[in-house]
Write a protein that holds these residues in place. Structure first.
Motif, PDB file in Angstrom:
ATOM      1  N   THR A   1     -35.775  11.572  -6.208  1.00  0.00           N
ATOM      2  CA  THR A   1     -35.669  10.188  -5.834  1.00  0.00           C
ATOM      3  C   THR A   1     -35.175  10.138  -4.697  1.00  0.00           C
TER       4      THR A   1
ATOM      5  N   PRO B   1     -34.240   4.080   0.315  1.00  0.00           N
ATOM      6  CA  PRO B   1     -34.761   3.948  -1.084  1.00  0.00           C
ATOM      7  C   PRO B   1     -35.888   2.807  -1.490  1.00  0.00           C
TER       8      PRO B   1
ATOM      9  N   GLU C   1     -32.999  -3.586  -8.573  1.00  0.00           N
ATOM     10  CA  GLU C   1     -33.167  -2.256  -8.847  1.00  0.00           C
ATOM     11  C   GLU C   1     -33.354  -1.352  -7.627  1.00  0.00           C
ATOM     12  N   CYS C   2     -32.352  -0.141  -7.672  1.00  0.00           N
ATOM     13  CA  CYS C   2     -32.354   0.460  -6.322  1.00  0.00           C
ATOM     14  C   CYS C   2     -31.422   1.651  -6.787  1.00  0.00           C
ATOM     15  N   GLU C   3     -31.857   2.822  -6.385  1.00  0.00           N
ATOM     16  CA  GLU C   3     -31.094   3.950  -6.191  1.00  0.00           C
ATOM     17  C   GLU C   3     -30.659   4.462  -4.765  1.00  0.00           C
TER      18      GLU C   3
END
Length: 427
Positions: free
Chosen positions: A11, A116, A301-303
């Motif tokens: 990721t 990201p 939604e995000c890493e």
């Protein structure tokens, strides 16, 4: 120089392979030689006169490889990242150079962290609750009391014990296990009782004592107190030299004339009511906007790569250090005074840094989702606003800040306004 491969391995993490041609690396070795030749001396040659070939024969053909790699690395890596169309957020790391020679050129492997991927949730039509914005009579009375307090004078009392709100001038010295500790001593210190400026429980034990009384105060330092005394029991030997109490002015027209531009107390109250309403409206607006941004972040939604947080923390620390310098205080000196190192102090910024980064990511995603643009007129208007704010010419602003950067700020503001304007106030 070229990109050999680009592969996503985790990721937000890519591994890229970069090559440098034999010709380019050979030329870089020559550049490295030219930079160093004046400092290199070989037997039989005057300093700076030995040829590149002689030096490499004496010290090895890889003599200039390390310096040559430093020469080709920046452009090679930048070109490769651009060719791979990667939006990196940190410097490359885990560098491996399996091939390096004039005959074969250079092959490098490294990892890069990229911006990201974001999946937006709801960001329009969000609900929040606006705080009250109008000042009431209690707000005005409280502000008048504060003004009374700020304009009070201290008078000495002789015939009674210290009370809450008094100022006691004291000598004190602290001991832990019978041993005096650094920073625990003071003389003729004016302590406002009830102010909470000392260790919890200290003020309360001063109350009830009279001038010239000598007594012990027993306290326990909080666990989060800075230094070696945290969490420890201490005894302070104290003596009161003088007790002073506040003398407040009457709240009347004369008071209004003394502390303001108004002739009557009623005029002062009316002005205070307007000022407080303005402040409450500003606080309510900021609070409402914070509620909305928190929802946008929560719905997203995000890493986020940890390095983005770290970089924001460093920026916040730099800003803090700059503000300290403007006040004539060096950050390292301040940290030694409060008993903290830089790394532990940086932890204070982490929560705010995380929110800032997530907010920026969310707003950038909204700009892309809504195809938000900044017109020339909007950008120029922002330039003029900044010029007025900082009392500079518009051209000076454009030299200090890129027009593209200003346009980016315009787009961010428009994305933020979109969130706020579409929100529902649940009063």
């Amino acid at each position: 120089m070229a990109l050999k491969s680009s592969n996503k391995i985790d990721t937000n993490i890519y591994e890229i392979e970069v090559t440098v041609s034999p010709e380019d690396f050979t030329d870089a070795c020559k550049q490295a030689y030219m930079k160093q030749r004046k400092s290199i001396q070989l037997p039989g040659f005057r300093k700076g006169k030995a040829t590149q070939g002689m030096i490499e024969k004496m010290y090895g053909k890889d003599t200039f490889y390390e310096d040559a790699l430093e020469i080709v690395y920046p452009k090679a890596v930048t070109d490769a990242i651009d060719e791979a169309q990667l939006d990196t957020v940190d410097t490359p790391y885990d560098l491996d150079v399996p091939v390096i020679s004039k005959s074969e050129g250079v092959e490098m492997k490294m990892k890069v962290t990229v911006y990201p991927e974001v999946k937006l949730g709801e960001y329009k039509g969000l609900k929040g609750k606006m705080l009250p914005t109008q000042a009431d009579d209690d707000d005005v009375e409280n502000e008048l009391k504060n003004m009374q307090d700020r304009n009070s004078r201290l008078i000495t009392v002789e015939d009674r014990a210290a009370e809450d709100g008094d100022t006691a001038e004291i000598d004190y010295e602290g001991f832990i296990d019978g041993v005096a500790f650094e920073g625990g001593k003071g003389e003729n210190y004016p302590l406002e009782l009830g102010s909470g400026t000392f260790i919890p429980g200290f003020d309360e034990q001063i109350i009830g004592h009279k001038t010239d009384d000598e007594f012990d105060v027993n306290v326990t330092f909080p666990e989060d107190y800075t230094g070696d005394v945290a969490g420890k029991d201490a005894v302070f030997k104290c003596k009161i030299h003088e007790i002073k109490t506040k003398e407040l002015s009457e709240l009347d027209d004369e008071f209004a004339k003394d502390v303001s531009e108004f002739d009557t107390l009623e005029e002062l109250k009316a002005d205070l009511k307007n000022q407080i309403s303005d402040k409450k409206a500003e606080r309510a607006k900021n609070d409402f906007e914070n509620q909305l941004i928190e929802q946008v972040i929560e719905n997203m939604e995000c890493e986020v790569p940890e390095c983005m947080y770290d970089r924001e923390v460093d920026q916040m620390l730099d800003d803090y250090s700059y503000r300290m310098q403007m006040q004539g205080i060096d950050l390292d000196t301040y940290l030694s005074y409060i008993g903290q190192d830089k790394e532990s102090f940086k932890a204070n910024f982490k929560e705010d840094a995380q929110k800032r980064v997530k907010t920026s990511i969310a707003l950038k995603a909204i700009i892309e989702a809504e195809n938000i643009e900044a017109t020339e007129e909007e950008t120029e208007a922002e330039v003029n606003r900044l010029a007025e704010q900082y009392q500079m010419d518009a051209e000076q602003i454009k030299k200090a800040v890129s027009v593209d950067g200003i346009a980016s700020d315009v787009k961010i503001n428009k994305a933020f306004e979109l969130i706020v304007d579409s929100a529902i106030n649940e009063e």
